[in-house]
Design an enzyme around this catalytic site. Structure first.
Site, mmCIF file in Angstrom:
data_model
loop_
_atom_site.group_PDB
_atom_site.id
_atom_site.type_symbol
_atom_site.label_atom_id
_atom_site.label_comp_id
_atom_site.label_asym_id
_atom_site.label_seq_id
_atom_site.Cartn_x
_atom_site.Cartn_y
_atom_site.Cartn_z
ATOM 1 N N GLU A 101 14.372 62.397 -11.259
ATOM 2 C CA GLU A 101 13.499 62.652 -12.409
ATOM 3 C C GLU A 101 14.296 63.272 -13.542
ATOM 4 O O GLU A 101 14.122 62.923 -14.704
ATOM 5 C CB GLU A 101 12.351 63.590 -11.987
ATOM 6 C CG GLU A 101 11.223 63.700 -13.013
ATOM 7 C CD GLU A 101 11.364 64.844 -14.008
ATOM 8 O OE1 GLU A 101 10.531 64.957 -14.912
ATOM 9 O OE2 GLU A 101 12.343 65.637 -13.894
ATOM 10 N N GLU A 102 15.180 64.182 -13.182
ATOM 11 C CA GLU A 102 15.882 64.979 -14.197
ATOM 12 C C GLU A 102 16.915 64.177 -14.985
ATOM 13 O O GLU A 102 17.437 64.662 -15.984
ATOM 14 C CB GLU A 102 16.562 66.195 -13.538
ATOM 15 C CG GLU A 102 15.599 67.157 -12.837
ATOM 16 C CD GLU A 102 14.726 67.961 -13.797
ATOM 17 O OE1 GLU A 102 14.875 67.782 -15.017
ATOM 18 O OE2 GLU A 102 13.887 68.745 -13.317
ATOM 19 N N ASP B 97 11.008 73.653 -10.058
ATOM 20 C CA ASP B 97 10.878 72.354 -10.730
ATOM 21 C C ASP B 97 11.733 71.368 -9.947
ATOM 22 O O ASP B 97 12.933 71.313 -10.153
ATOM 23 C CB ASP B 97 11.329 72.474 -12.180
ATOM 24 C CG ASP B 97 11.417 71.149 -12.889
ATOM 25 O OD1 ASP B 97 10.871 70.155 -12.388
ATOM 26 O OD2 ASP B 97 12.062 71.104 -13.965
ATOM 27 N N HIS C 198 14.817 75.457 -15.170
ATOM 28 C CA HIS C 198 16.193 74.937 -15.310
ATOM 29 C C HIS C 198 17.231 76.057 -15.403
ATOM 30 O O HIS C 198 18.273 75.886 -16.016
ATOM 31 C CB HIS C 198 16.335 73.997 -16.523
ATOM 32 C CG HIS C 198 15.641 72.685 -16.332
ATOM 33 N ND1 HIS C 198 15.984 71.564 -17.030
ATOM 34 C CD2 HIS C 198 14.648 72.308 -15.513
ATOM 35 C CE1 HIS C 198 15.207 70.548 -16.664
ATOM 36 N NE2 HIS C 198 14.378 70.993 -15.734
ATOM 37 N N HIS D 62 8.699 65.307 -7.812
ATOM 38 C CA HIS D 62 10.112 64.915 -7.674
ATOM 39 C C HIS D 62 10.911 65.900 -6.841
ATOM 40 O O HIS D 62 10.708 67.106 -6.905
ATOM 41 C CB HIS D 62 10.765 64.625 -9.025
ATOM 42 C CG HIS D 62 10.973 65.803 -9.945
ATOM 43 N ND1 HIS D 62 12.120 66.556 -9.918
ATOM 44 C CD2 HIS D 62 10.203 66.318 -10.930
ATOM 45 C CE1 HIS D 62 12.054 67.492 -10.860
ATOM 46 N NE2 HIS D 62 10.893 67.368 -11.485
#
Lengths: 366, 338, 353
Positions: C210-211, C182, C321, C73
């Protein structure tokens, strides 16, 4: 023909239609939409799907591949459901949709048994409630509905699984403010109705699917299947959003300040720009509503149907959401309808192209 | 029926590990269905053609899930104790002292760290599995290995007690229905689904593949007939429950009405079910493609998601008879049922 | 590995729903070796590598045959401006899962032109007793871009603008420190893998959103209808010192992690076995990711249409994150080696029923 919005706002909001049980309100929607559409059908979940053909499919004799836009407004409302009939004929219930438990106590309701029965959610008189309990919310398990009938009559008429709606007349407040139950989201159904009426008076190229969706309040279910079945080129979901009121935070909007245009991951940027441009062309008051993730509206389900559908979100400011005194400003509804009609009127055969390029290779430079 | 229940209850199958259950179901259905296939996720789809092989016959999907709740190893510590995560909705309040079994037959006991307040349910990370190992080197289990509550059926007052009526009893109902059913006006798909307990995951892909005209999920539901239970109208032994609503879906009104009508015509006692939490495969099937009229038929079960679940054989038999009655006749009022 | 490419990917702003800057880097990198490159209306980028041995007649039919989806992603967690205050400060909400405690006293960049700003904090001198022990709520934080009043701020930013951490990637030798590994780490892996040709069609998909709920992967998998899928991620580690003898989930520097189960899926056991067998045959270090929380695009891909056998390979990533996360170069390289070898060794029989 001129539609009386006040009449239809009353009819639409007062009709019962708890999630999963939306047949009665469907009849009202059908009556309101029929003059403006070519076809109406009901899908497997109960979505009412009306098609108003555009010039492209009319002239081509009903070409199946004409571009289309889906307008989704959910017609279900939050409500209650009978879980148990107690001795004495008292009805225990559970919630359907997201209720604030504090709202339910002492509400006037209608129990939809074999015939509709008026009732109330019972509350003990304050004289007998110990003072320390008055500061606590009565748990849902301890609430009940009393329909004022002997137990045998209740049992003859009511069964487990019967739905309960709030009993509330829709009323005009000062000026153009209206209050009632189920403004969420019948206000938007009215906006779609007004858009259809406006489109009847003008030429538009695209097919328009007006959909009164079901089961939004329990997980956007109707929108998911309607979008899958219609598979439109584009879609707009219309739903209520938070108006400024005591207790509402930064992210709320002036009641009567015009429709809201959602912006964020759930919304296709070109569709957003198209609606914003339409609002500017109409010199219509409006606000941008940032939505950082899940919009909690039908738009969230529609966007990911099949291989993806470019989707936008139009909002109508509303106070006291999920109560029985939901309050709207009628001009906001009328503006939302006019805005959608104006945008749709501007779509041409060529507008069906480029929805990939516009997002995927879109240049965000400001 | 008793043998069927026993056989299915003894197959090992926490979510994602349904192969053994699938083999048992296939064996039980030998000679009773027209074809079988296993899809990408492991759902078993068996088909029973309509009478005369009518191509235009409506497709009815019946779904029961093969998986059961369990635990999965996240860590083997220096002493050989296993830390674990839940597979599905296990209730930590019931776990201390519970025996679990791994695929290779190894049995472990769930133990707990010291707890200052024993009146509260333990937190998951305070619990561990003891497989009786003398040292770490003797532990065969590794990260990612799953275990289920240890199997076994007890019969008490004629009622079976198992750790996995949810949903082997639904599988038993589905197997028995398919065995008894003669070819009729409908094409019937029996779907034994996977991964229901971790988010109704198997049902949606299987429904996409079958694309049915109507569906009914077969699962357990709770009851309100035990001391000081949460108010609920469903009682053990009062017939299978026709679902109105649960935590995840509202049953299609046409399907619900059809089930009620057929029960009345056949003189089968049924109850109406409103469950405030939890859901079934019906939730996922209902929103497949452009939507499927979907209902659910529930077997009332006490102590769901604990190692000791109780059902009533009369309710099971009633469910089979009702399903046979529904499938043997046309599906009136379903598609236009709203 | 191409550290400079990863640097560009890491530093590009690309919060969910606004992945354009990443999309441009990816598209440019793919232009030379994708047999077909396209996008969809939500913004996913698809890059098809035809199989080395197409069936009779030359070009393979994308609607038939064995087709494998490999996904990473493009989006990252970030912020979205929700309001501009009278004083010119910006209210915001999180896009994706961010722990509000990591936001305090961090520099950010706002909007398409990257307006610099900071998330301020009350001077410690002015905090009252107990206040310092209390985590701040995201609603009480503001971004300060130095604008004096609402009008000045509104000339540079607007409601709905996205903001990202202003983190420059650092090469620490064996490890890299930067934002948005990420899943830009996964994107870099996928770009590396797409340089090869495999025995069957491989479609690399650079997904969006995606998140915020695995949104892009869901529609991409529906459109592609692959017979198997691999998801490339940078996943959590919990390998820093702790009291209890419990799982690190994954450990930095111990090789790529193969997922058995997470919050969104149970990985296809046949593909898991295939990955493990590949690692052991090729002598590639690997670890099994402990079945803990978290999810990936696999959560939607494996449920697409009639179901898709799906596996996840992740690079262990500390401090996910947050403004600066840490990965190991050797994990990156071994992850690429593992997936490359697994693809070369994959046959339709592995996932046949």
């Amino acid at each position: 023909m001129n539609l009386d919005p006040e009449h239809w706002l009353g009819r639409l909001t007062e009709a019962p239609g708890v999630s999963g049980h939306e047949a009665e309100v469907a009849d009202v929607v059908r009556e309101a939409w029929t003059p403006f559409v070519d076809e109406i059908r009901v899908d497997a979940l109960g979505n009412l799907i009306a098609l108003r053909r555009g010039a492209l499919s009319r002239t081509a004799g009903g070409a199946a591949d004409a571009p289309s836009i889906l307008l989704a407004s959910h017609r279900d409302e939050i409500g209650l459901m009978v879980t148990l009939i107690e001795a004495g004929g008292f009805l225990r219930f559970t919630t359907v949709g997201g209720w604030d438990p504090r709202v339910i106590l002492a509400q006037a309701v209608t129990v939809h048994g074999r015939t509709p029965l008026p009732g109330v959610v019972g509350a003990r008189p304050p004289h007998v409630v110990p003072p320390d309990q008055r500061s606590k919310v009565v748990p849902l398990d301890e609430l009940f509905v009393d329909v004022g009938l002997p137990e045998a009559d209740v049992r003859a008429s009511v069964r487990v699984g019967d739905v309960i709606t709030m009993r509330r007349r829709t009323t005009r407040l000062h000026g153009d403010r209206w209050t009632g139950k189920a403004m969420d989201n019948r206000a938007s159904v009215l906006a779609v109705t007004l858009a259809l009426e406006a489109l009847a008076d003008r030429r538009h190229a695209w097919d328009v699917y007006a959909v009164a969706t079901v089961q939004e309040e329990i997980g956007l279910k109707g929108a998911a299947t309607a979008a899958w079945g219609v598979a439109p080129t584009l879609a707009i979901a219309i739903d209520v959003s938070f108006a400024k009121q005591p207790g509402a935070g930064d992210v709320s909007y002036k009641l009567g300040g015009g429709p809201l245009l959602g912006f964020g991951p759930n919304i296709h940027p070109r569709l957003f720009e198209g609606l914003r441009t339409a609002a500017e062309q109409l010199e219509m008051a409006h606000h941008v509503e940032p939505v950082a993730g899940a919009s909690g509206t039908d738009a969230w389900a529609i966007q990911v149907a099949q291989a993806g559908i470019p989707t936008a979100l139009v909002g109508i400011p509303l106070r006291y959401m999920h109560s029985t005194v939901e309050t709207v400003a009628l001009p906001d509804i009328q503006r939302a309808g006019r805005l959608m009609a104006h945008y749709i009127g501007g779509l041409t055969a060529e507008s069906a192209d480029g929805w990939v390029d516009d997002v995927a290779w879109w240049d965000e430079s400001d | 029926m008793k043998d069927l229940i026993q056989t299915l209850a003894e197959a090992w199958g926490p979510s994602g590990h349904e192969a053994a259950v699938r083999e048992v179901v296939l064996r039980l259905l030998e000679g009773h269905v027209d074809d079988t296939r296993v899809d990408a996720l492991g759902n078993l789809v068996v088909r029973k053609a309509a009478a005369g092989g009518a191509a235009a016959a409506p497709k009815v999907m019946l779904a029961a899930h093969m998986d059961e709740i369990g635990v999965i190893v996240t860590h083997v510590d220096a002493e050989g104790f296993l830390r674990f995560a839940p597979v599905g909705g296990i209730l930590t309040g019931n776990l201390i002292g519970t025996r679990v079994a791994f695929e290779d037959g190894t049995v472990g006991v769930i133990g707990s760290e010291k707890r200052d307040d024993a009146s509260k349910a333990p937190k998951l990370d305070e619990l561990f599995i003891d497989v009786g190992a003398r040292e770490r080197a003797g532990v065969r289990q590794k990260v990612g290995d799953a275990a289920a509550f240890r199997h076994g059926v007890d019969w008490s007052n004629g009622r079976p007690i198992t750790p996995n009526h949810d949903d082997r009893i639904g599988c038993a109902v589905l197997v028995e229905t398919l065995r008894r059913l003669a070819p009729g006006p409908n094409e019937v798909f029996g779907v034994f689904t996977v991964q229901e307990e971790i988010g109704v995951r198997g049902a949606a892909p299987s429904a996409f593949g079958v694309a049915p005209d109507m569906a009914v999920a077969l699962d357990v539901t709770g009851t309100g007939d035990t001391p000081e239970a949460r108010p609920m109208a469903v009682r053990l032994g009062h017939g299978p429950a026709i679902k109105v609503k649960d935590g995840g879906m509202i049953a299609h009104r046409g399907v619900r009405a059809l089930l009620e009508r057929r029960a009345e015509q056949a003189g089968i006692a049924v109850q109406l079910e409103v469950l405030t939490g939890g859901t079934t495969d019906a939730m996922a099937i209902q929103t497949s493609r452009a939507g499927v009229p979907t209902g659910a038929l529930s077997i009332p079960s006490r102590y769901v998601h604990t190692p000791s679940q109780i059902v009533d054989l009369g309710d099971v038999e009633g469910a089979v008879r009702l399903l046979v009655a529904v499938l043997a006749q046309p599906l009136e009022g379903v598609v236009d049922g709203r | 590995m191409d550290v400079n490419l990863l640097r560009r990917l890491s530093e590009a702003p690309g919060v969910s729903g606004n992945e354009g800057a990443v999309r441009r880097i990816v598209a440019e990198a793919l232009r030379d070796h994708a047999d077909r490159l396209w996008a969809d209306t939500i913004g996913n980028v698809f890059a098809l590598r035809r199989g080395a041995a197409p069936p009779e007649g030359g070009v393979s039919d994308p609607g038939a045959g064995f087709r494998v989806m490999v996904a990473a992603h493009m989006d990252e967690v970030g912020l979205m401006v929700t309001d501009i205050g009278d004083d010119g400060s910006l209210s915001f909400e999180a896009v994706g899962g961010i722990d509000a405690r990591v936001l305090v006293s961090q520099p950010v960049r706002v909007g398409g032109s990257g307006v610099p700003g900071v998330i301020g904090v009350k001077p410690v001198h002015l905090t009252a007793g107990g206040e310092r022990e209390q985590a701040v709520a995201i609603g009480s934080l503001r971004i300060d871009i130095g604008a004096d009043g609402r009008d000045a701020a509104a000339r540079r930013v607007k409601r709905g603008d996205y903001a990202v951490f202003a983190t420059e990637m650092l090469d620490l030798g064996p490890t890299l420190l930067g934002k948005a590994f990420d899943d830009r780490g996964g994107c870099a892996m996928l770009l590396d893998l797409l340089a090869d040709r495999y025995p069957f069609d491989v479609c690399g998909v650079f997904t969006v959103q995606e998140e915020v709920g695995l949104r892009g992967a869901r529609v991409a998998a529906h459109a592609l209808a692959p017979q198997a899928a691999f998801v490339l991620e940078c996943g959590i580690t919990d390998d820093t010192p702790k009291k209890r003898d419990d799982t690190p989930v994954t450990r930095l520097g111990h090789g790529p992690a193969i997922t058995v189960m997470d919050s969104t899926m149970i990985a296809d056991p046949r593909l898991v076995r295939h990955l493990v067998a590949t690692a052991e045959a090729e002598g590639i270090p690997y670890q099994l990711r402990a079945p803990k929380g978290g999810g990936t695009d696999g959560g939607r891909i494996h449920l697409a249409r009639e179901g898709v056998p799906t596996a996840v390979v992740s690079i262990p990533c500390r401090y996910l994150h947050t403004p600066a996360s840490l990965i190991s170069k050797s994990d990156f390289e071994n992850a690429v080696r593992l997936v490359r070898a697994a693809l070369h060794r994959l046959t339709p029989e592995v996932v046949a029923r």
